[in-house]
Motif scaffolding. Sequence first.
Motif, PDB file in Angstrom:
ATOM      1  N   LEU A  51      -2.958   5.079   1.147  1.00 21.54           N
ATOM      2  CA  LEU A  51      -3.724   3.895   1.524  1.00 21.54           C
ATOM      3  C   LEU A  51      -3.444   3.504   2.976  1.00 21.54           C
ATOM      4  O   LEU A  51      -4.347   3.025   3.684  1.00 21.54           O
ATOM      5  N   LYS A  52      -2.233   3.709   3.448  1.00 26.76           N
ATOM      6  CA  LYS A  52      -1.925   3.415   4.852  1.00 26.76           C
ATOM      7  C   LYS A  52      -2.722   4.323   5.789  1.00 26.76           C
ATOM      8  O   LYS A  52      -3.064   3.922   6.907  1.00 26.76           O
ATOM      9  N   GLU A  53      -3.012   5.555   5.333  1.00 26.43           N
ATOM     10  CA  GLU A  53      -3.805   6.459   6.164  1.00 26.43           C
ATOM     11  C   GLU A  53      -5.237   5.972   6.352  1.00 26.43           C
ATOM     12  O   GLU A  53      -5.946   6.451   7.238  1.00 26.43           O
ATOM     13  N   SER A  54      -5.657   5.016   5.505  1.00 28.04           N
ATOM     14  CA  SER A  54      -7.030   4.534   5.599  1.00 28.04           C
ATOM     15  C   SER A  54      -7.300   3.815   6.922  1.00 28.04           C
ATOM     16  O   SER A  54      -8.464   3.666   7.318  1.00 28.04           O
ATOM     17  N   GLN A  55      -6.269   3.358   7.613  1.00 32.01           N
ATOM     18  CA  GLN A  55      -6.471   2.631   8.862  1.00 32.01           C
ATOM     19  C   GLN A  55      -7.275   3.462   9.860  1.00 32.01           C
ATOM     20  O   GLN A  55      -8.256   2.980  10.447  1.00 32.01           O
ATOM     21  N   ASP A  56      -6.870   4.701  10.074  1.00 36.00           N
ATOM     22  CA  ASP A  56      -7.585   5.548  11.035  1.00 36.00           C
ATOM     23  C   ASP A  56      -8.955   5.951  10.513  1.00 36.00           C
ATOM     24  O   ASP A  56      -9.908   6.065  11.282  1.00 36.00           O
ATOM     25  N   ARG A  57      -9.064   6.189   9.184  1.00 33.78           N
ATOM     26  CA  ARG A  57     -10.387   6.523   8.621  1.00 33.78           C
ATOM     27  C   ARG A  57     -11.368   5.380   8.832  1.00 33.78           C
ATOM     28  O   ARG A  57     -12.530   5.587   9.194  1.00 33.78           O
ATOM     29  N   ILE A  58     -10.892   4.157   8.602  1.00 30.56           N
ATOM     30  CA  ILE A  58     -11.774   2.990   8.686  1.00 30.56           C
ATOM     31  C   ILE A  58     -12.224   2.759  10.128  1.00 30.56           C
ATOM     32  O   ILE A  58     -13.400   2.481  10.385  1.00 30.56           O
ATOM     33  N   ARG A  59     -11.316   2.853  11.081  1.00 29.85           N
ATOM     34  CA  ARG A  59     -11.691   2.651  12.485  1.00 29.85           C
ATOM     35  C   ARG A  59     -12.706   3.700  12.932  1.00 29.85           C
ATOM     36  O   ARG A  59     -13.703   3.383  13.576  1.00 29.85           O
ATOM     37  N   SER A  60     -12.467   4.968  12.570  1.00 30.27           N
ATOM     38  CA  SER A  60     -13.392   6.026  12.971  1.00 30.27           C
ATOM     39  C   SER A  60     -14.746   5.848  12.302  1.00 30.27           C
ATOM     40  O   SER A  60     -15.800   6.042  12.930  1.00 30.27           O
ATOM     41  N   SER A 109      -7.762   6.086  -2.166  1.00 29.66           N
ATOM     42  CA  SER A 109      -8.697   5.821  -1.075  1.00 29.66           C
ATOM     43  C   SER A 109      -9.907   5.004  -1.507  1.00 29.66           C
ATOM     44  O   SER A 109     -10.822   4.789  -0.706  1.00 29.66           O
ATOM     45  N   SER A 110      -9.936   4.540  -2.760  1.00 28.71           N
ATOM     46  CA  SER A 110     -11.117   3.822  -3.249  1.00 28.71           C
ATOM     47  C   SER A 110     -11.284   2.445  -2.615  1.00 28.71           C
ATOM     48  O   SER A 110     -12.343   1.825  -2.748  1.00 28.71           O
ATOM     49  N   LEU A 111     -10.252   1.938  -1.915  1.00 25.06           N
ATOM     50  CA  LEU A 111     -10.356   0.623  -1.271  1.00 25.06           C
ATOM     51  C   LEU A 111     -10.878   0.708   0.162  1.00 25.06           C
ATOM     52  O   LEU A 111     -11.003  -0.326   0.829  1.00 25.06           O
ATOM     53  N   LEU A 161      -4.499  -8.454  -2.403  1.00 23.73           N
ATOM     54  CA  LEU A 161      -3.958  -9.329  -3.442  1.00 23.73           C
ATOM     55  C   LEU A 161      -4.346  -8.814  -4.829  1.00 23.73           C
ATOM     56  O   LEU A 161      -5.441  -8.284  -4.999  1.00 23.73           O
ATOM     57  N   PRO A 162      -3.442  -8.951  -5.824  1.00 20.29           N
ATOM     58  CA  PRO A 162      -2.127  -9.595  -5.776  1.00 20.29           C
ATOM     59  C   PRO A 162      -1.099  -8.732  -5.051  1.00 20.29           C
ATOM     60  O   PRO A 162      -1.052  -7.509  -5.235  1.00 20.29           O
ATOM     61  N   ALA A 163      -0.256  -9.370  -4.272  1.00 24.72           N
ATOM     62  CA  ALA A 163       0.691  -8.656  -3.426  1.00 24.72           C
ATOM     63  C   ALA A 163       1.726  -7.839  -4.199  1.00 24.72           C
ATOM     64  O   ALA A 163       2.090  -6.756  -3.763  1.00 24.72           O
ATOM     65  N   PRO A 164       2.240  -8.294  -5.384  1.00 22.45           N
ATOM     66  CA  PRO A 164       3.301  -7.517  -6.048  1.00 22.45           C
ATOM     67  C   PRO A 164       2.819  -6.197  -6.659  1.00 22.45           C
ATOM     68  O   PRO A 164       3.632  -5.340  -6.979  1.00 22.45           O
ATOM     69  N   LEU A 165       1.497  -6.027  -6.833  1.00 22.91           N
ATOM     70  CA  LEU A 165       0.966  -4.818  -7.467  1.00 22.91           C
ATOM     71  C   LEU A 165       0.854  -3.696  -6.439  1.00 22.91           C
ATOM     72  O   LEU A 165       0.259  -3.872  -5.375  1.00 22.91           O
ATOM     73  N   ARG A 166       1.437  -2.543  -6.753  1.00 24.31           N
ATOM     74  CA  ARG A 166       1.339  -1.402  -5.844  1.00 24.31           C
ATOM     75  C   ARG A 166      -0.078  -0.859  -5.837  1.00 24.31           C
ATOM     76  O   ARG A 166      -0.687  -0.682  -6.885  1.00 24.31           O
ATOM     77  N   LYS A 167      -0.581  -0.563  -4.632  1.00 23.16           N
ATOM     78  CA  LYS A 167      -1.932  -0.038  -4.488  1.00 23.16           C
ATOM     79  C   LYS A 167      -1.879   1.393  -3.967  1.00 23.16           C
ATOM     80  O   LYS A 167      -1.041   1.724  -3.122  1.00 23.16           O
ATOM     81  N   PRO A 199       0.832  -1.199   0.000  1.00 26.72           N
ATOM     82  CA  PRO A 199       0.000   0.000   0.000  1.00 26.72           C
ATOM     83  C   PRO A 199       0.872   1.257   0.000  1.00 26.72           C
ATOM     84  O   PRO A 199       1.961   1.265   0.593  1.00 26.72           O
ATOM     85  N   ASP A 200       0.405   2.341  -0.638  1.00 28.44           N
ATOM     86  CA  ASP A 200       1.164   3.588  -0.586  1.00 28.44           C
ATOM     87  C   ASP A 200       0.757   4.379   0.650  1.00 28.44           C
ATOM     88  O   ASP A 200      -0.060   3.926   1.474  1.00 28.44           O
ATOM     89  N   ALA A 201       1.313   5.591   0.786  1.00 37.72           N
ATOM     90  CA  ALA A 201       1.069   6.379   1.998  1.00 37.72           C
ATOM     91  C   ALA A 201      -0.400   6.732   2.156  1.00 37.72           C
ATOM     92  O   ALA A 201      -0.961   6.688   3.257  1.00 37.72           O
TER      93      ALA A 201
END
Length: 527
Positions: free
Chosen positions: A42-51, A79-81, A70-76, A38-40
Motif C-alpha cells: 500500500l505504501k508503494e501506491s504513492q508513486d502509482r497515484i502520482r503518476s 492495491s484496491s485502495l 480509518l479506522p487507524a488500528p486496522l492493518r491495510k 498501511p503495509d508495504a
Amino acid sequence: MTMGRAAGVVLMGTQGHMIEVEADISQTLPAFVLLGLPDASLKESQDRIRSAANNAGLALPPRKLTINLLPAPLRKSGSSLDLAILMSAWAADRHVSGTGGTVFLAELGLDGRLRPVRGVLPAVAAAVRAGFSRVVVSRGNAAEAALVPGAEVLAGDLVIEVAYAFRSDQWKELPSGAPDPLDRHWGGTTVRASAQGTSPSETDAPEVPDLAEVHGQHEARFALEAAAAGGHHLLLVGPPGAGKTMMAERLPSILPPLDEEAAMEVTAIASITANAKTVASLQRTPPFESPHHSASSAAIVGGGARVAAPGAVTRAHRGVLFLDEAPEHSRQVLDSLRQPLESGCVSLHRSEGSVTYPARFQLVMAANPCLCGMNTGSGTLCTCTVLQRRTYLSRISGPLLDRIDCQVQVERPRSVSQSLESSGESSGAVLRRVIHARAAQRERLAPWGLELNSQVSLKLLSHGLRLPRTATGRLDEALDRADLSLRGYVRVLRLAWTISDISGEDRPGEEHIDAAVQLRQQVGGPA
C-alpha cells in the motif's frame, strides 16, 4: 486547509472492512504522507497515484498531501485502495465532489488505467451491508461486482472517466489532452445487479463427469450416494484400477446445486483466490479440490508470512476435498484436517493478526490396501511384508478415521461381464434421490436450524431424534463393549438416518443401522 473524503474496502479473509479515506492538502513543501497502518504494497501506491494523476491530466498539487486511512488500528494491505486515495486527493484539491458516499475499488496503472483487483465480490457485499449502494470498479470487475444484490456498479477503463463523472462545479471542461470519457459512454456502462444476485453475463456451469461411466461397484456407488445425501465423509480403499478416483471425481455430479447463500460464499472465496478477471458469475456447482499428496500444511489448511492466505480446505468449502493416495500425504497434513472437520472453519494466526476462513467441506479419501496395492485378501499377488501391510493404512491416524462416516472396500472387477457390463444409473437419476433425501432432512431438522444428517449432535440424537431400543440394541451393546467410540456411535446413527431417507422411510430401523455399521466397519477394523 482543504479536505477530501472517499470510501474503500479492505479484506481480512473473506470479510470486508469499510475504510474511510481522508485527504488533506497543506501549504508546505511537497510530500506524500500515508497514515493508518498501511503495509508495504500500500505504501508503494504513492508513486502509482502520482503518476496516474499526471498521465490523466489532473496532476496532484505540489504541496504536502496527507492521506489518513480509518479506522487507524486496522492493518491495510493491497492495491484496491488506489482509486479511493486518488479520488479523496482530487476532492481535497476541489477537482471532484460527492465522493463521500461512493466506494472506489480499483488498482491504478501508471498510465491512469483502472486495473481489476481480487476480492471484489466480498468487498462490494460489505459495502452494501454498510449502506453504500454505489460502487466504482474497473471494467474487468464489473460483472463480478454486479453479482451483489442492491449494488449500483459503475465501471470504467480510465481514472479520468471517474474524475469527470464526479467533477465539481469549478471543473467546466476536461484537461487539455485528456481523452473524452463521453466517447466511452460512462453512463451507458452502468451495471445493475438483479434481485436474484445474478450477473447479466452469467455462464453455464462447468461440465462434471457422469456417474454412469462407473461400471459395477454397486456397494461403492451406494456409499457414494449415501455420502452425497447426508454430507458424510468417505474413505475408499482398494487396489489400483478399481475405480476409486473415478468415483470420487463424480461425487460433485450427484450433489445438489448450491443455493443463493452458499453460491455467494463459494464465489467470494473464488474471488479472493482466483485471477482478478476470472469471476464473472455465481458458482452453482459444488467445488472440487484434489491437492497432490506432496502438498504442505500451508497449502492444505492455509498459511502465509504475514496474513494467512486460504488453503485447499477453504477452496473446497460447500464442496468436496479429495485426497488421493491418502496414506502418502504427510501425517501432519492429515491430522490438521481434524479440527476443520468438526468446526467447519479454520482459524489461522500470524504476526499481523488472525483470520478465520470457512471450511465446511466433504472429505473423500482414496487409498491402496498396502504399499504395493495388491493386498486384495488372498495375498497371492501382494509383495509387501507383514509389517508393511500392517503399517500402511495406519498412516491415517485413528482419530481422523473416527471422523470418516463411510469406509468402503472397493474391489476390482473379477470378470469381463462385470467390467464391461452396461453402465449404471446416471448422475441425474441418483441426484433426484439425493435431492429428495435432503428435502426430507431439511423438513425434519428445521426446528433445530440444521439441514443435513451429518450436522446432527449427540444431544439431538438422544432426545428429539431418539430411536427405540429395538432398533439400536446391537449398536448399544457395541458401545458398551468399547467396540465403538461415542463419536462412532453418533456417526453410525447419522448415517442410518441418511440411509432411511434414501429409502423413503420416516425413521431408521434395525436394517438401516446394520447397513450403516457395515459401511463404517469394512475398512480399518472396528468403528
